[in-house]
Scaffold this motif. Structure first.
Motif, PDB file in Angstrom:
ATOM      1  N   LYS A 167       0.895  -1.248   0.075  1.00 52.86           N
ATOM      2  CA  LYS A 167       0.139   0.171  -0.153  1.00 52.86           C
ATOM      3  C   LYS A 167       1.042   1.315  -0.133  1.00 52.86           C
ATOM      4  O   LYS A 167       0.825   2.117  -0.896  1.00 52.86           O
ATOM      5  N   SER A 168       1.966   1.097   0.980  1.00 52.45           N
ATOM      6  CA  SER A 168       2.588   2.478   0.964  1.00 52.45           C
ATOM      7  C   SER A 168       3.471   2.806  -0.129  1.00 52.45           C
ATOM      8  O   SER A 168       3.776   3.822  -0.682  1.00 52.45           O
ATOM      9  N   SER A 169       4.003   1.678  -0.650  1.00 54.40           N
ATOM     10  CA  SER A 169       4.877   1.545  -1.924  1.00 54.40           C
ATOM     11  C   SER A 169       4.081   2.388  -3.098  1.00 54.40           C
ATOM     12  O   SER A 169       4.397   3.029  -4.035  1.00 54.40           O
ATOM     13  N   ALA A 179       6.497   7.625   2.506  1.00 54.68           N
ATOM     14  CA  ALA A 179       5.925   6.787   3.125  1.00 54.68           C
ATOM     15  C   ALA A 179       7.058   5.966   3.544  1.00 54.68           C
ATOM     16  O   ALA A 179       7.627   5.260   2.499  1.00 54.68           O
ATOM     17  N   ARG A 180       7.096   5.191   4.750  1.00 53.72           N
ATOM     18  CA  ARG A 180       8.308   4.179   4.985  1.00 53.72           C
ATOM     19  C   ARG A 180       7.824   2.853   4.356  1.00 53.72           C
ATOM     20  O   ARG A 180       6.510   2.589   4.528  1.00 53.72           O
ATOM     21  N   VAL A 181       8.437   2.018   3.734  1.00 49.23           N
ATOM     22  CA  VAL A 181       8.179   0.877   3.117  1.00 49.23           C
ATOM     23  C   VAL A 181       9.488  -0.226   3.492  1.00 49.23           C
ATOM     24  O   VAL A 181      10.595   0.102   3.560  1.00 49.23           O
ATOM     25  N   THR A 187       4.857  -1.983   8.991  1.00 48.21           N
ATOM     26  CA  THR A 187       5.620  -0.935   8.802  1.00 48.21           C
ATOM     27  C   THR A 187       4.941   0.338   8.793  1.00 48.21           C
ATOM     28  O   THR A 187       5.403   1.420   9.384  1.00 48.21           O
ATOM     29  N   THR A 188       3.935   0.439   8.412  1.00 44.75           N
ATOM     30  CA  THR A 188       2.859   1.793   8.728  1.00 44.75           C
ATOM     31  C   THR A 188       2.318   1.821   9.847  1.00 44.75           C
ATOM     32  O   THR A 188       1.491   0.937  10.020  1.00 44.75           O
ATOM     33  N   LEU A 189       2.531   2.839  10.849  1.00 43.24           N
ATOM     34  CA  LEU A 189       1.853   2.596  12.101  1.00 43.24           C
ATOM     35  C   LEU A 189       0.924   3.728  12.186  1.00 43.24           C
ATOM     36  O   LEU A 189       0.044   3.848  13.306  1.00 43.24           O
ATOM     37  N   ALA A 202      -5.199   8.300   1.249  1.00 41.41           N
ATOM     38  CA  ALA A 202      -4.823   7.952   2.688  1.00 41.41           C
ATOM     39  C   ALA A 202      -4.154   6.264   2.478  1.00 41.41           C
ATOM     40  O   ALA A 202      -4.773   5.569   1.895  1.00 41.41           O
ATOM     41  N   ASP A 203      -3.051   6.033   3.272  1.00 40.15           N
ATOM     42  CA  ASP A 203      -2.752   4.936   3.222  1.00 40.15           C
ATOM     43  C   ASP A 203      -2.410   4.428   4.773  1.00 40.15           C
ATOM     44  O   ASP A 203      -2.062   5.191   5.329  1.00 40.15           O
ATOM     45  N   ILE A 204      -3.447   3.497   5.110  1.00 40.47           N
ATOM     46  CA  ILE A 204      -3.640   3.130   6.452  1.00 40.47           C
ATOM     47  C   ILE A 204      -2.690   2.049   6.899  1.00 40.47           C
ATOM     48  O   ILE A 204      -2.409   1.116   6.076  1.00 40.47           O
TER      49      ILE A 204
END
Ligand SMILES: Nc1nc2c(ncn2[C@@H]2O[C@H](COP(=O)(O)OP(=O)(O)OP(=O)(O)O)[C@@H](O)[C@H]2O)c(=O)[nH]1
Ligand SMILES: [Mg+2]
Length: 317
Positions: A167-169, A179-181, A187-189, A202-204
């Motif tokens: 998702k973040s990628s 965003a951190r990948v 990974t996503t907090l 939004a990437d949750i």
């Protein structure tokens, strides 16, 4: 971390001092110039901003002071105005007065701190009774105000899926977000936001089975995508189809447990990381998923054409 609150202390510039001077020789009248005005501070929307990161930590922001007046009635230079930019929908609450300022959604500038007026030079004080005034005024201070800044950005599109689904990628590829990948789950907090042609995505954090009863990172993050028009449901394609469908259904179940409104939103399935799958397998996977939802596409961060398709879908949503 999503920075959606900040405290800022804003100061307009101080006015420059007035000057005391006299013309040389017999004329000898006053010729001290006025100080320049201090710079004003304005606020304005920037629709590409999706965070208050640049205002993080208590931040003191100051506009330029006005220049001092000079001899021969030279007025000091005005201090340069400052325009501060914020994401759409940002609110400002002045500490103390609790006064609320809403950021306009158009390009209007709102004056928040007025610069100080420049002090008058001695020329200003000449009169019929005093032809040689020796006094000049000091510059006036600029306004200073402290605000709590609250970002109220509302996402238009939301990425959902299991942890590690990519998702973040995808957010990073489609927007200017960074965003951190990483190649592991969770990974996503905190939600990440990005803007694609002013559409907020939004990437949750990833959802797992039991998230609605608190497993993993829970589902409290879903509130950030409650108002979206479109859900992009990411399912990693580098697993066998049966497992992929199970993964898809797990996330749907948690979504429904959170809110039926969210569960009935328009959804597009993205079979991510499709570069890791043979073309023939891709076709078979798409066919299986089409039975669940006709809106399904293969995507990879290395496939520009597929990224272009996702961009188009988002713009048309
Ligand atoms: N080969 C390939 N790897 C990808 C692709 N997209 C993401 N990845 C890799 O998959 C891993 C997980 O990616 P993320 O973007 O962090 O996944 P996420 O869904 O945001 O994960 P969480 O934040 O944990 O929920 C990383 O190692 C990425 O480099 C892709 O299209 N192709
Ligand atoms: Mg992530």
């Amino acid at each position: 971390m999503l920075i959606d609150e900040a405290y800022i202390i804003i100061s307009a510039g101080k006015g420059g001092n007035g000057f005391v001077a006299f013309f040389p020789g017999k004329k000898s009248g006053p010729c001290g110039g006025d100080g320049g005005n201090g710079g004003n501070v304005y606020i304005k929307v920037n629709r590409n901003m999706t965070s208050l990161a640049q205002y993080a930590g208590k931040h003191k922001i100051e506009a330029d002071d006005g220049g001092n007046g000079g001899s021969f009635n030279k007025t000091g230079e005005n201090g340069e105005d400052l325009v501060l930019e914020f994401p759409l929908g940002t609110e400002f609450v002045e500490t103390g007065t609790k006064k609320l300022i809403q950021l306009p959604s158009d390009d209007r500038l709102i004056l928040v701190c007025q610069g100080g007026r420049g002090g008058f030079g001695n020329d200003h004080f000449k009169s019929s009774v005093n032809r040689t005034p020796k006094r000049a005024e000091k510059g006036h201070p600029g306004e200073t105000r402290t605000f709590k800044v609250i970002m109220k950005l509302i996402a238009d599109v939301g990425f959902i899926g299991l942890p590690n689904a990519g998702k973040s990628s995808l957010l990073n590829e489609l927007t200017a977000a960074s965003a951190r990948v990483a190649p592991y789950p969770f990974t996503t907090l905190e939600p990440n936001l990005g803007s694609l042609d002013r559409i907020i995505i939004a990437d949750i954090p990833g959802l797992i089975e039991g998230a609605s009863s608190g497993k993993g990172l829970g589902i409290r993050f879903l509130k950030h995508i409650e108002k979206v028009k479109l859900l992009l449901h990411c399912v990693a394609a580098d697993e066998d189809t049966k497992q992929m469908i199970k993964n898809y259904k797990t996330v749907r179940k948690e979504l429904t447990a959170y809110s039926t409104t969210l569960a009935t939103k328009k959804e597009i399935i993205l079979l991510t990381k499709s570069d890791l799958v043979l073309p023939s397998e891709r076709t078979a996977k798409l066919k299986s998923f089409k039975k669940l939802n006709s809106l399904v596409y293969c995507v990879s961060i290395y496939d520009l054409e597929a990224l272009g398709k996702v961009t188009q879908i988002i713009k048309e949503s």
